[in-house]
Design a protein around this motif. Sequence first.
Motif, PDB file in Angstrom:
ATOM      1  N   PHE A  65      65.263  64.785 126.813  1.00 47.84           N
ATOM      2  CA  PHE A  65      65.785  64.782 128.180  1.00 47.84           C
ATOM      3  C   PHE A  65      66.286  66.171 128.565  1.00 47.84           C
ATOM      4  O   PHE A  65      66.013  66.655 129.664  1.00 47.84           O
ATOM      5  CB  PHE A  65      66.917  63.759 128.304  1.00 47.84           C
ATOM      6  CG  PHE A  65      67.608  63.775 129.640  1.00 47.84           C
ATOM      7  CD1 PHE A  65      66.994  63.203 130.738  1.00 47.84           C
ATOM      8  CD2 PHE A  65      68.848  64.359 129.777  1.00 47.84           C
ATOM      9  CE1 PHE A  65      67.624  63.213 131.979  1.00 47.84           C
ATOM     10  CE2 PHE A  65      69.479  64.384 131.012  1.00 47.84           C
ATOM     11  CZ  PHE A  65      68.870  63.815 132.117  1.00 47.84           C
ATOM     12  N   PHE A  66      67.007  66.828 127.670  1.00 47.15           N
ATOM     13  CA  PHE A  66      67.543  68.158 127.936  1.00 47.15           C
ATOM     14  C   PHE A  66      66.416  69.166 128.138  1.00 47.15           C
ATOM     15  O   PHE A  66      66.465  69.991 129.047  1.00 47.15           O
ATOM     16  CB  PHE A  66      68.457  68.595 126.779  1.00 47.15           C
ATOM     17  CG  PHE A  66      69.076  69.949 126.979  1.00 47.15           C
ATOM     18  CD1 PHE A  66      69.990  70.166 127.989  1.00 47.15           C
ATOM     19  CD2 PHE A  66      68.737  71.003 126.147  1.00 47.15           C
ATOM     20  CE1 PHE A  66      70.567  71.411 128.175  1.00 47.15           C
ATOM     21  CE2 PHE A  66      69.304  72.248 126.323  1.00 47.15           C
ATOM     22  CZ  PHE A  66      70.226  72.454 127.343  1.00 47.15           C
ATOM     23  N   ILE A  67      65.382  69.103 127.304  1.00 42.83           N
ATOM     24  CA  ILE A  67      64.256  70.036 127.415  1.00 42.83           C
ATOM     25  C   ILE A  67      63.504  69.811 128.718  1.00 42.83           C
ATOM     26  O   ILE A  67      63.096  70.759 129.386  1.00 42.83           O
ATOM     27  CB  ILE A  67      63.324  69.903 126.198  1.00 42.83           C
ATOM     28  CG1 ILE A  67      64.040  70.448 124.957  1.00 42.83           C
ATOM     29  CG2 ILE A  67      62.013  70.628 126.409  1.00 42.83           C
ATOM     30  CD1 ILE A  67      63.331  70.143 123.652  1.00 42.83           C
TER      31      ILE A  67
ATOM     32  N   PHE B 174      68.027  62.453 123.715  1.00 41.51           N
ATOM     33  CA  PHE B 174      68.849  63.420 124.442  1.00 41.51           C
ATOM     34  C   PHE B 174      68.201  64.795 124.430  1.00 41.51           C
ATOM     35  O   PHE B 174      68.178  65.494 125.452  1.00 41.51           O
ATOM     36  CB  PHE B 174      70.254  63.491 123.841  1.00 41.51           C
ATOM     37  CG  PHE B 174      71.111  64.539 124.485  1.00 41.51           C
ATOM     38  CD1 PHE B 174      71.640  64.333 125.743  1.00 41.51           C
ATOM     39  CD2 PHE B 174      71.375  65.735 123.835  1.00 41.51           C
ATOM     40  CE1 PHE B 174      72.421  65.301 126.351  1.00 41.51           C
ATOM     41  CE2 PHE B 174      72.148  66.708 124.422  1.00 41.51           C
ATOM     42  CZ  PHE B 174      72.677  66.497 125.688  1.00 41.51           C
ATOM     43  N   LEU B 175      67.661  65.220 123.276  1.00 44.14           N
ATOM     44  CA  LEU B 175      66.999  66.519 123.204  1.00 44.14           C
ATOM     45  C   LEU B 175      65.787  66.588 124.119  1.00 44.14           C
ATOM     46  O   LEU B 175      65.588  67.586 124.817  1.00 44.14           O
ATOM     47  CB  LEU B 175      66.598  66.820 121.758  1.00 44.14           C
ATOM     48  CG  LEU B 175      67.730  67.168 120.817  1.00 44.14           C
ATOM     49  CD1 LEU B 175      67.199  67.297 119.387  1.00 44.14           C
ATOM     50  CD2 LEU B 175      68.397  68.452 121.244  1.00 44.14           C
TER      51      LEU B 175
ATOM     52  N   ILE C 118      68.771  78.600 124.395  1.00 46.02           N
ATOM     53  CA  ILE C 118      69.478  78.132 123.197  1.00 46.02           C
ATOM     54  C   ILE C 118      68.615  78.343 121.957  1.00 46.02           C
ATOM     55  O   ILE C 118      69.098  78.832 120.928  1.00 46.02           O
ATOM     56  CB  ILE C 118      69.889  76.656 123.351  1.00 46.02           C
ATOM     57  CG1 ILE C 118      70.994  76.543 124.396  1.00 46.02           C
ATOM     58  CG2 ILE C 118      70.333  76.068 122.025  1.00 46.02           C
ATOM     59  CD1 ILE C 118      71.309  75.126 124.814  1.00 46.02           C
TER      60      ILE C 118
ATOM     61  N   SER D  87      67.382  76.638 130.029  1.00 46.11           N
ATOM     62  CA  SER D  87      68.559  76.584 129.161  1.00 46.11           C
ATOM     63  C   SER D  87      68.168  76.243 127.724  1.00 46.11           C
ATOM     64  O   SER D  87      68.699  76.820 126.775  1.00 46.11           O
ATOM     65  CB  SER D  87      69.553  75.541 129.669  1.00 46.11           C
ATOM     66  OG  SER D  87      70.061  75.919 130.914  1.00 46.11           O
ATOM     67  N   ALA D  88      67.233  75.318 127.576  1.00 46.50           N
ATOM     68  CA  ALA D  88      66.784  74.939 126.233  1.00 46.50           C
ATOM     69  C   ALA D  88      66.114  76.122 125.542  1.00 46.50           C
ATOM     70  O   ALA D  88      66.356  76.377 124.364  1.00 46.50           O
ATOM     71  CB  ALA D  88      65.825  73.761 126.310  1.00 46.50           C
TER      72      ALA D  88
ATOM     73  N   THR E 109      64.690  68.392 131.584  1.00 43.42           N
ATOM     74  CA  THR E 109      65.488  68.636 132.787  1.00 43.42           C
ATOM     75  C   THR E 109      65.983  70.075 132.905  1.00 43.42           C
ATOM     76  O   THR E 109      66.253  70.530 134.012  1.00 43.42           O
ATOM     77  CB  THR E 109      66.700  67.689 132.845  1.00 43.42           C
ATOM     78  OG1 THR E 109      67.509  67.884 131.690  1.00 43.42           O
ATOM     79  CG2 THR E 109      66.248  66.248 132.950  1.00 43.42           C
ATOM     80  N   ALA E 110      66.106  70.792 131.792  1.00 44.61           N
ATOM     81  CA  ALA E 110      66.605  72.169 131.836  1.00 44.61           C
ATOM     82  C   ALA E 110      65.841  73.036 130.835  1.00 44.61           C
ATOM     83  O   ALA E 110      66.398  73.473 129.826  1.00 44.61           O
ATOM     84  CB  ALA E 110      68.097  72.192 131.537  1.00 44.61           C
ATOM     85  N   PRO E 111      64.566  73.311 131.109  1.00 47.33           N
ATOM     86  CA  PRO E 111      63.766  74.058 130.125  1.00 47.33           C
ATOM     87  C   PRO E 111      64.251  75.493 129.903  1.00 47.33           C
ATOM     88  O   PRO E 111      64.164  76.006 128.791  1.00 47.33           O
ATOM     89  CB  PRO E 111      62.355  74.019 130.692  1.00 47.33           C
ATOM     90  CG  PRO E 111      62.503  73.695 132.126  1.00 47.33           C
ATOM     91  CD  PRO E 111      63.767  72.920 132.260  1.00 47.33           C
TER      92      PRO E 111
END
Length: 51
Positions: free
Chosen positions: A15-17, A12-13, A27, A23-24, A19-21
């Motif tokens: 994938f998040f990084i 998940f991490l 954070i 936002s990552a 798809t949305a660098p």
Amino acid sequence: MDKIVKYGAIAFLVFFIVTAPDSAASIIDRVIGWLEDIGNGASEFVTDTAL
């Protein structure tokens, strides 16, 4: 079961990084700021109590 949850969280991490660098990065920057504030507060506390 524990390994499945761990690998799922890592997936998940990643994938998040990917798809949305932006936002990552935001954070991570916020978390580093919190850690800096905690460190500064602890340092000030120790300095004030030692003197």
